[in-house]
Each structure stands twice: as structure tokens, then as C-alpha cells.
Design a protein around this motif. Structure first.
Motif, PDB file in Angstrom:
ATOM      1  N   TYR A 213     -36.560 -36.580   5.091  1.00  0.00           N
ATOM      2  CA  TYR A 213     -37.907 -36.017   5.061  1.00  0.00           C
ATOM      3  C   TYR A 213     -37.965 -34.606   4.491  1.00  0.00           C
ATOM      4  N   LYS A 214     -36.897 -33.835   4.633  1.00  0.00           N
ATOM      5  CA  LYS A 214     -36.941 -32.448   4.155  1.00  0.00           C
ATOM      6  C   LYS A 214     -36.918 -32.353   2.637  1.00  0.00           C
ATOM      7  N   GLU A 215     -36.449 -33.401   1.966  1.00  0.00           N
ATOM      8  CA  GLU A 215     -36.455 -33.373   0.493  1.00  0.00           C
ATOM      9  C   GLU A 215     -37.591 -34.203  -0.109  1.00  0.00           C
ATOM     10  N   MET A 216     -38.370 -34.847   0.749  1.00  0.00           N
ATOM     11  CA  MET A 216     -39.480 -35.666   0.255  1.00  0.00           C
ATOM     12  C   MET A 216     -40.600 -34.801  -0.299  1.00  0.00           C
ATOM     13  N   PRO A 217     -41.227 -35.223  -1.413  1.00  0.00           N
ATOM     14  CA  PRO A 217     -42.463 -34.563  -1.826  1.00  0.00           C
ATOM     15  C   PRO A 217     -43.496 -34.666  -0.698  1.00  0.00           C
ATOM     16  N   ARG A 218     -44.316 -33.660  -0.577  1.00  0.00           N
ATOM     17  CA  ARG A 218     -45.279 -33.584   0.541  1.00  0.00           C
ATOM     18  C   ARG A 218     -46.200 -34.809   0.592  1.00  0.00           C
ATOM     19  N   THR A 219     -46.637 -35.282  -0.573  1.00  0.00           N
ATOM     20  CA  THR A 219     -47.534 -36.441  -0.610  1.00  0.00           C
ATOM     21  C   THR A 219     -46.854 -37.661   0.004  1.00  0.00           C
ATOM     22  N   CYS A 220     -45.616 -37.889  -0.370  1.00  0.00           N
ATOM     23  CA  CYS A 220     -44.848 -39.020   0.160  1.00  0.00           C
ATOM     24  C   CYS A 220     -44.725 -38.906   1.679  1.00  0.00           C
ATOM     25  N   LEU A 221     -44.376 -37.731   2.159  1.00  0.00           N
ATOM     26  CA  LEU A 221     -44.199 -37.533   3.594  1.00  0.00           C
ATOM     27  C   LEU A 221     -45.501 -37.779   4.354  1.00  0.00           C
ATOM     28  N   ARG A 222     -46.599 -37.236   3.847  1.00  0.00           N
ATOM     29  CA  ARG A 222     -47.891 -37.404   4.531  1.00  0.00           C
ATOM     30  C   ARG A 222     -48.277 -38.886   4.638  1.00  0.00           C
ATOM     31  N   TYR A 223     -48.073 -39.619   3.549  1.00  0.00           N
ATOM     32  CA  TYR A 223     -48.361 -41.061   3.589  1.00  0.00           C
ATOM     33  C   TYR A 223     -47.454 -41.759   4.604  1.00  0.00           C
ATOM     34  N   ALA A 224     -46.166 -41.411   4.586  1.00  0.00           N
ATOM     35  CA  ALA A 224     -45.182 -42.105   5.421  1.00  0.00           C
ATOM     36  C   ALA A 224     -45.445 -41.916   6.913  1.00  0.00           C
ATOM     37  N   ILE A 225     -45.897 -40.732   7.312  1.00  0.00           N
ATOM     38  CA  ILE A 225     -46.035 -40.415   8.740  1.00  0.00           C
ATOM     39  C   ILE A 225     -47.457 -40.584   9.257  1.00  0.00           C
ATOM     40  N   GLU A 226     -48.336 -41.095   8.434  1.00  0.00           N
ATOM     41  CA  GLU A 226     -49.765 -41.155   8.763  1.00  0.00           C
ATOM     42  C   GLU A 226     -50.049 -41.849  10.093  1.00  0.00           C
ATOM     43  N   LYS A 227     -49.288 -42.886  10.438  1.00  0.00           N
ATOM     44  CA  LYS A 227     -49.585 -43.682  11.643  1.00  0.00           C
ATOM     45  C   LYS A 227     -48.753 -43.261  12.858  1.00  0.00           C
ATOM     46  N   LEU A 228     -47.945 -42.235  12.718  1.00  0.00           N
ATOM     47  CA  LEU A 228     -47.122 -41.797  13.838  1.00  0.00           C
ATOM     48  C   LEU A 228     -47.944 -41.015  14.861  1.00  0.00           C
ATOM     49  N   ASP A 229     -47.403 -40.896  16.068  1.00  0.00           N
ATOM     50  CA  ASP A 229     -47.996 -40.040  17.100  1.00  0.00           C
ATOM     51  C   ASP A 229     -48.222 -38.634  16.524  1.00  0.00           C
ATOM     52  N   GLU A 230     -49.359 -38.040  16.860  1.00  0.00           N
ATOM     53  CA  GLU A 230     -49.750 -36.764  16.238  1.00  0.00           C
ATOM     54  C   GLU A 230     -48.716 -35.653  16.462  1.00  0.00           C
ATOM     55  N   ASN A 231     -48.147 -35.571  17.626  1.00  0.00           N
ATOM     56  CA  ASN A 231     -47.142 -34.529  17.878  1.00  0.00           C
ATOM     57  C   ASN A 231     -45.911 -34.726  16.998  1.00  0.00           C
ATOM     58  N   LEU A 232     -45.488 -35.968  16.880  1.00  0.00           N
ATOM     59  CA  LEU A 232     -44.332 -36.275  16.033  1.00  0.00           C
ATOM     60  C   LEU A 232     -44.660 -36.002  14.566  1.00  0.00           C
ATOM     61  N   ARG A 233     -45.882 -36.347  14.191  1.00  0.00           N
ATOM     62  CA  ARG A 233     -46.338 -36.080  12.815  1.00  0.00           C
ATOM     63  C   ARG A 233     -46.222 -34.586  12.498  1.00  0.00           C
ATOM     64  N   GLN A 234     -46.686 -33.778  13.403  1.00  0.00           N
ATOM     65  CA  GLN A 234     -46.643 -32.324  13.200  1.00  0.00           C
ATOM     66  C   GLN A 234     -45.202 -31.813  13.159  1.00  0.00           C
ATOM     67  N   ASP A 235     -44.340 -32.411  13.966  1.00  0.00           N
ATOM     68  CA  ASP A 235     -42.925 -32.013  13.941  1.00  0.00           C
ATOM     69  C   ASP A 235     -42.320 -32.244  12.556  1.00  0.00           C
ATOM     70  N   TYR A 236     -42.645 -33.382  11.950  1.00  0.00           N
ATOM     71  CA  TYR A 236     -42.126 -33.663  10.596  1.00  0.00           C
ATOM     72  C   TYR A 236     -42.762 -32.716   9.567  1.00  0.00           C
ATOM     73  N   LEU A 237     -44.061 -32.507   9.687  1.00  0.00           N
ATOM     74  CA  LEU A 237     -44.737 -31.636   8.713  1.00  0.00           C
ATOM     75  C   LEU A 237     -44.218 -30.200   8.787  1.00  0.00           C
ATOM     76  N   LYS A 238     -43.836 -29.776   9.967  1.00  0.00           N
ATOM     77  CA  LYS A 238     -43.393 -28.389  10.161  1.00  0.00           C
ATOM     78  C   LYS A 238     -41.866 -28.241  10.166  1.00  0.00           C
ATOM     79  N   GLY A 239     -41.172 -29.360   9.883  1.00  0.00           N
ATOM     80  CA  GLY A 239     -39.720 -29.303   9.759  1.00  0.00           C
ATOM     81  C   GLY A 239     -38.984 -29.060  11.051  1.00  0.00           C
ATOM     82  N   ARG A 240     -39.543 -29.572  12.152  1.00  0.00           N
ATOM     83  CA  ARG A 240     -38.948 -29.307  13.476  1.00  0.00           C
ATOM     84  C   ARG A 240     -38.057 -30.446  13.976  1.00  0.00           C
ATOM     85  N   VAL A 241     -37.916 -31.489  13.181  1.00  0.00           N
ATOM     86  CA  VAL A 241     -37.130 -32.645  13.643  1.00  0.00           C
ATOM     87  C   VAL A 241     -35.642 -32.400  13.368  1.00  0.00           C
TER      88      VAL A 241
END
Length: 241
Positions: A213-241
Motif C-alpha cells: 500500500y505504501k507504494e500504491m498510487p493514491r487513486t488505486c489505494l482509495r479504490y482498494a480500501i473503499e469498503k473497509l471499516d472507516e478506522n482501518l481505511r484511515q490507517d491505510y490512508l495515513k500510513g499507520r499500518v
């Protein structure tokens, strides 16, 4: 070459369904300007449900030679309607020879399957299903290795049939191969297929994301995590995983 009677009839049926406001809107929506991905494509202005209706009426009456006339048209709706008819021919037969012919036809007309809707509505229903049912994933793999973007998109979206069956190795292989492709349309396709994989098996998606996920283009990542739990989604978007 003289146009066949059936192709003329189909063209006329579509022309009747043309809407001026759609004919004006579609070229902008499908990016047909100079240097854009759909450059030069022409539109009649026919809505997709109307194209499907025409395809349903004519698919059993048209042969592949005539279908080739329609699929090689400069008009987008002619090409999409032709693909809808090819899908019906493929899905409604149990004859392996007819299925083989449909796949060969599809592969020999790739230059005309040249926008995202043409790709996305047809590739997994014909190539993806055929590759899965006949253990011929090399068909998709060869397209994934092509330099042509539409071929790459056909390959990854073609794995949708595999994903629906709970088989994920091809999707992951193709996404990884083209993860940092230069075009946003590939990022969207990759993210979409990863999201579908997650819908089927979230653990598979999370394991893949944790690797890449850290090397994914932002568009790809946003599409991929769209259906995840919101907290987990934010963790991926903010690089906390």
C-alpha cells in the motif's frame, strides 16, 4: 465493402434512439479531445440500456462477419452494442467451438475495444470466463504484459471472473506488475479489482495491502480500501499500518 442488411438495420435502430444531449455529453465524458485517452472517438448519443435492448433483439440474427463490421465502426455505440451481442452469443451457447470462435474474434478485434466501458463490460464475461473454465490464464497474462494500456486493463478486469470464483492469484499478479503504471485508468482498474477481492475475502486484501500500500498510487489505494471499516481505511490512508 458493402454493408450487410442486418448491420444497416442495427445502425438504423441505434440512430433512432440517439439523444442530442447525450451526443453532446459523451465525447466530454469519455475524454475524446486531442491527447486524451478517447481521442477521436465518435458518439451517436444512445444510452446503454437502449444499446442492450438492440443487442438482445439482434444477437441471434447476426453472424461474426457481420458483427465485425459493427465492431470496427468509428461510432462508440456501434462497438459497444456489438460487444453486448458477442457476450450473448458466448453466454447462451454450450458449444465449445462457438465459445472458441467468440474468444478468437474478441482477441482479433482488440484495436476496437479501446475505451474503459468497452473493456469493462466485456472482457471478464468472455476472456476471463473462458480462461478460467479452460485453464488458459496465459491469454490474460499475455495481455497484461503488453505495452498497450487497454490490453493491460482487459487483463486485470478480465480476472473479475476469477475473483467471483474466489481465485485471486492472477489479480494480484497483474496489479503488482502494473502497480505504478503511468495512467490513472490503470490505477482505477487495479484498485477496483483489489476492492472486489476484498469483498470476497478481506484477509486476502489486507495481506496484499500490507505488502504494497505504501507504494500504491493514491487513486488505486482509495479504490482498494473503499469498503473497509472507516478506522482501518484511515490507517491505510495515513500510513499507520
Amino acid at each position: 465493402m458493402n454493408e450487410s442488411h442486418i448491420v444497416k438495420e442495427i445502425r438504423e435502430a441505434l440512430a433512432v434512439l440517439s439523444l442530442p444531449e447525450k451526443a453532446e455529453f459523451f465525447p466530454r465524458f469519455f475524454k475524446t479531445g486531442k491527447g486524451e485517452y478517447g481521442e477521436g472517438d465518435l458518439f451517436l448519443g444512445v444510452k446503454v440500456p437502449d444499446q442492450r435492448s438492440v443487442a438482445k433483439e439482434y444477437y441471434s440474427k447476426i453472424n461474426l462477419e457481420e458483427l465485425s463490421e459493427l465492431l470496427s465502426s468509428e461510432y462508440h455505440e456501434h462497438r459497444l452494442t456489438a460487444l453486448f451481442m458477442l457476450i450473448s452469443k458466448f453466454e447462451k451457447t454450450k458449444d465449445p467451438a462457438i465459445k472458441n470462435e467468440a474468444v478468437t474474434f474478441y482477441l482479433s478485434h482488440l484495436p476496437y475495444i479501446n475505451n474503459w466501458d468497452l473493456v469493462d463490460s466485456s472482457c471478464y464475461k468472455i476472456l476471463g470466463r473462458y480462461a478460467f473454465e479452460n485453464q488458459k490464464e496465459e491469454i490474460l497474462r499475455k495481455l497484461s504484459e503488453s505495452e498497450e494500456m487497454w490490453h493491460k486493463r482487459i487483463a486485470v478486469v478480465g480476472t473479475m471472473h476469477y475473483v467471483k470464483k474466489g481465485v485471486f492469484h492472477l489479480t494480484k499478479e497483474f496489479v503488482t506488475r502494473n502497480l505504478t503504471h503511468s495512467h490513472d485508468l490503470m490505477h482505477k482498474a487495479n484498485g477496483w479489482l483489489l476492492r472486489e477481492m476484498g469483498q470476497k475475502n478481506e484477509a486476502e486484501l489486507l495481506a496484499y495491502l500490507n505488502l504494497y500500500y505504501k507504494e500504491m498510487p493514491r487513486t488505486c489505494l482509495r479504490y482498494a480500501i473503499e469498503k473497509l471499516d472507516e478506522n482501518l481505511r484511515q490507517d491505510y490512508l495515513k500510513g499507520r499500518v
